[in-house]
Design an enzyme around this catalytic site. Structure first.
Site, mmCIF file in Angstrom:
data_model
loop_
_atom_site.group_PDB
_atom_site.id
_atom_site.type_symbol
_atom_site.label_atom_id
_atom_site.label_comp_id
_atom_site.label_asym_id
_atom_site.label_seq_id
_atom_site.Cartn_x
_atom_site.Cartn_y
_atom_site.Cartn_z
ATOM 1 C CG ASP A 57 2.372 -9.174 -0.512
ATOM 2 O OD1 ASP A 57 3.490 -9.354 -1.034
ATOM 3 O OD2 ASP A 57 1.486 -10.056 -0.451
ATOM 4 C CG ASN A 59 5.920 -11.465 -3.022
ATOM 5 O OD1 ASN A 59 5.088 -11.270 -2.130
ATOM 6 N ND2 ASN A 59 7.167 -11.852 -2.768
ATOM 7 C CG ASP A 61 4.969 -13.034 0.427
ATOM 8 O OD1 ASP A 61 4.390 -11.943 0.634
ATOM 9 O OD2 ASP A 61 6.194 -13.204 0.630
ATOM 10 C CG ASP A 65 7.172 -7.189 -1.096
ATOM 11 O OD1 ASP A 65 6.987 -6.088 -1.644
ATOM 12 O OD2 ASP A 65 6.508 -8.209 -1.384
ATOM 13 C CG ASP A 134 14.540 0.204 13.583
ATOM 14 O OD1 ASP A 134 15.143 0.482 14.628
ATOM 15 O OD2 ASP A 134 13.303 0.237 13.475
ATOM 16 C CG ASP A 242 15.277 -1.510 19.113
ATOM 17 O OD1 ASP A 242 14.117 -1.089 19.048
ATOM 18 O OD2 ASP A 242 15.590 -2.543 19.744
ATOM 19 C CD GLU A 289 12.826 2.006 21.227
ATOM 20 O OE1 GLU A 289 11.622 1.730 21.270
ATOM 21 O OE2 GLU A 289 13.714 1.147 21.006
ATOM 22 C CG HIS A 361 7.596 -0.719 15.766
ATOM 23 N ND1 HIS A 361 8.315 0.450 15.872
ATOM 24 C CD2 HIS A 361 8.310 -1.649 16.443
ATOM 25 C CE1 HIS A 361 9.404 0.239 16.575
ATOM 26 N NE2 HIS A 361 9.440 -1.023 16.938
ATOM 27 C CG ASP A 362 7.574 -1.155 19.998
ATOM 28 O OD1 ASP A 362 7.367 -2.269 19.491
ATOM 29 O OD2 ASP A 362 8.720 -0.696 20.197
#
Length: 597
Positions: A57, A59, A61, A65, A134, A242, A289, A361-362
């Protein structure tokens, strides 16, 4: 999003001319300095997946990003990877963390701007890496203008862009059981949502906010192809697609018990290749995928002569520890793992290509899942798992934090979870009478949020990920497990990954050698050879790969007596036992030997 807003294409007419695509990076060279085969550069490559929300990150928040990624690209360069796979950064309501896309040709403000993306792409190429995006085109967000228009009613010109159907005959629309068929969503519940306005249902194989596109409609396909070409013209180096085998569906929408590829999937992928990738061959990477794909199907999808995709992601090996569903946790049987991965190696030995992964990520963190994430064996088991995977025939994928040996998170309550799949499963299971503690234990072990805790850069309060409050809490063990500490430790998981990646780049047998499984009935040791013949008729190179999948010493008999003088290419034990006709592998030890035969 207002249905009266201009299309993405129209809005971007005012953007001015797009910047030229950055120069393509040169391929790596092998030890002899010879260039790789340009049509198969990815056979010697390693891909690194970034989940932007959790990487870095810039910035404050609390959400990662694009600028944060740019700031940390030297980490990837030091690791030695060839390709960055970027999970979705398109505009999205974030119902499924970006896999619900509302605009395919822009960047979500939470991640930055198109200018930030161009800067990232240029920075990636400047480091002789490629960038793969992706591609999520089985479904869109229900806030995409296409669906907003489709939802206006049966007379909408885009009604047929999605799957709309009336209730089953003889049922009351909207009542339980009136759905057009028995299909279930991957995220729990029916795969149909009733729309009061038009008194019809729309199909969504995932969240109700992710309506499925109707690929039977040629306008849909042509629009997707234009979008893909737009990104490639911008300089992108390919796509990870995907759930792409689900884009084709049987138009009859008949009842069934499992989701799989429809009858036109090969036609659709071949058309995509003609319209998007033809003429760009050799420069790009295309990965499909494919949930539920079989080895026979994968051979067709990845056969270069058929011009569909370069490789597929299959899920067989990451389902071996599932019971009735993914949250019904069972221990892994290493014999099942050998049988599964060995079958895929054999099936794609002559035609097609494997993708190799433990994490994404899964998936939960592999060191917590198949290894031992306790302090005594975390590094050893993480490096063993990495060695076994990377020495298979195929293209390895490294998921962010895997190279640090990051572990599952200590979730204590359902309130700790953010992922829609986990939350929906918990609600449905508990409502059905399941024990909440048992359901929570399944989420803790298998939930996707395990992969999505922020990247652990250092030992500071939020692990160097952000100066603000992270969207998902950082794993408390970041004070010990972090990149800064790993850089300073020559025996770290990070440096072992560096050595594995360098070995793939320098030793042709790793990328191109034949695969032979050994000790198929040994429940402790995973063993195989890789053999590459000399094209000029000289001696062949043979590698022996050994991995102890237990926390105990395992003594095994080697396949023949010729390994005594073999050179150790890589290992994870400082003083390994000598090699004779047998070898005693330390707990979670990995070793790769090379000989000339």
């Amino acid at each position: 999003m207002s249905t009266d807003s201009p299309s993405p294409e129209a809005r971007r007419q005012s953007d001015g001319p797009r910047p030229p695509a950055p120069a393509r990076p040169a391929p790596h060279e092998n030890d002899s300095g010879a260039r790789r085969d340009s049509d198969a550069w990815w056979k010697s490559a390693v891909v690194y997946q970034i989940y932007p929300r959790s990487f870095a990150d810039s910035n404050g928040d609390g959400v990662g990003d694009l600028r944060g990624i740019v700031d940390r690209l030297d980490h990837l360069a030091e690791l030695g990877v060839d390709v960055l796979w970027l999970s979705p950064v398109y505009p999205s309501p974030q119902d499924d963390n970006g896999y619900d896309i509302s605009d395919y040709q822009d960047i979500d403000p939470v991640f930055g701007t198109l200018a930030d993306f161009d800067d990232l792409l240029a920075a990636v190429h400047a480091r002789s890496m490629r960038l793969v995006m992706d591609l999520v085109v089985n479904h869109t967000s229900d806030e995409h203008p296409w669906f907003t228009e489709s939802r206006r009613g049966p007379d909408s010109p885009r009604r047929d862009w999605y799957w709309w159907r009336p209730a089953r005959d003889g049922t009351e629309p909207g009542a339980p059981g009136a759905e057009p068929n028995n299909w279930r969503s991957f995220f729990s519940g029916p795969a149909w949502t009733y729309d009061e306005r038009s008194r019809e249902y729309y199909l969504h194989l995932f969240s109700r906010k992710q309506p499925d596109l109707n690929w039977e409609n040629p306008e849909v396909r042509a629009t997707v192809h234009r979008m893909m070409n737009w990104w490639l013209d911008r300089g992108v180096d390919g796509f990870r697609m995907d759930v792409v085998n689900l884009i084709s569906k049987d138009p009859a929408l008949a009842d069934r018990t499992r989701h799989g590829a429809g009858p036109r999937i090969h036609e659709f992928l071949q058309e995509m290749h003609r319209e998007v990738f033809a003429g760009r061959a050799g420069r790009l990477l295309t990965v499909g995928e494919m949930p539920g794909v079989t080895v026979e199907e994968a051979r067709l999808f990845t056969d270069p002569a058929r011009a569909e995709v370069d490789m597929v992601f299959q899920f067989e090996h990451v389902g071996l520890d599932h019971g009735d569903d993914k949250f019904d946790v069972r221990p892994l049987n290493p014999l099942d793992l050998k049988a599964s991965l060995g079958r895929w190696q054999d099936a794609l030995a002559e035609t097609g290509w494997n993708s190799l992964y433990w994490n994404n990520h899964d998936q939960p963190r592999v060191v917590s899942r198949f290894g031992d994430d306790g302090p005594a064996h975390r590094v050893r088991s993480a490096t063993m798992l990495a060695t076994v995977l990377h020495l298979h025939r195929g293209t390895p994928y490294v998921y962010q934090g895997e190279e640090l040996g990051m572990t599952n998170a200590p979730f204590t309550s359902v309130d700790d979870f953010r992922d829609i799949e986990s939350l929906n499963h918990y609600a449905e299971a508990v409502a059905g009478g399941a024990d909440p503690a048992r359901v929570l234990a399944g989420l803790r072990a298998r939930g996707r949020d395990n992969a999505r805790t922020p990247m652990q850069w250092d030992a500071s309060e939020h692990a160097g990920f952000t100066t603000g409050t992270p969207w998902l809490p950082v794993n408390p063990n970041h004070t010990e497990i972090n990149a800064e500490a790993a850089y300073a430790d020559p025996g770290s998981v990070f440096h072992h990954y560096r050595r594995l990646i360098a070995l793939r780049h320098s030793e042709p047998a790793v990328a191109h050698g034949d695969f032979t499984m050994l000790l198929p009935d040994d429940p402790r040791v995973y063993a195989f050879t890789r053999r590459l013949a000399d094209p000029d008729g000289g001696t062949a190179t043979e590698l022996l790969v050994l991995g102890n999948f237990t926390g105990d010493t395992a003594e095994v008999e080697l396949p023949d007596g010729g390994w005594r003088e073999a050179r150790t290419l890589i290992g994870n034990v400082p003083d390994p036992a000598p090699v004779g006709t047998t070898v005693a592998l330390a707990p979670w030890e990995a070793r790769v030997l090379r000989r000339r035969v």
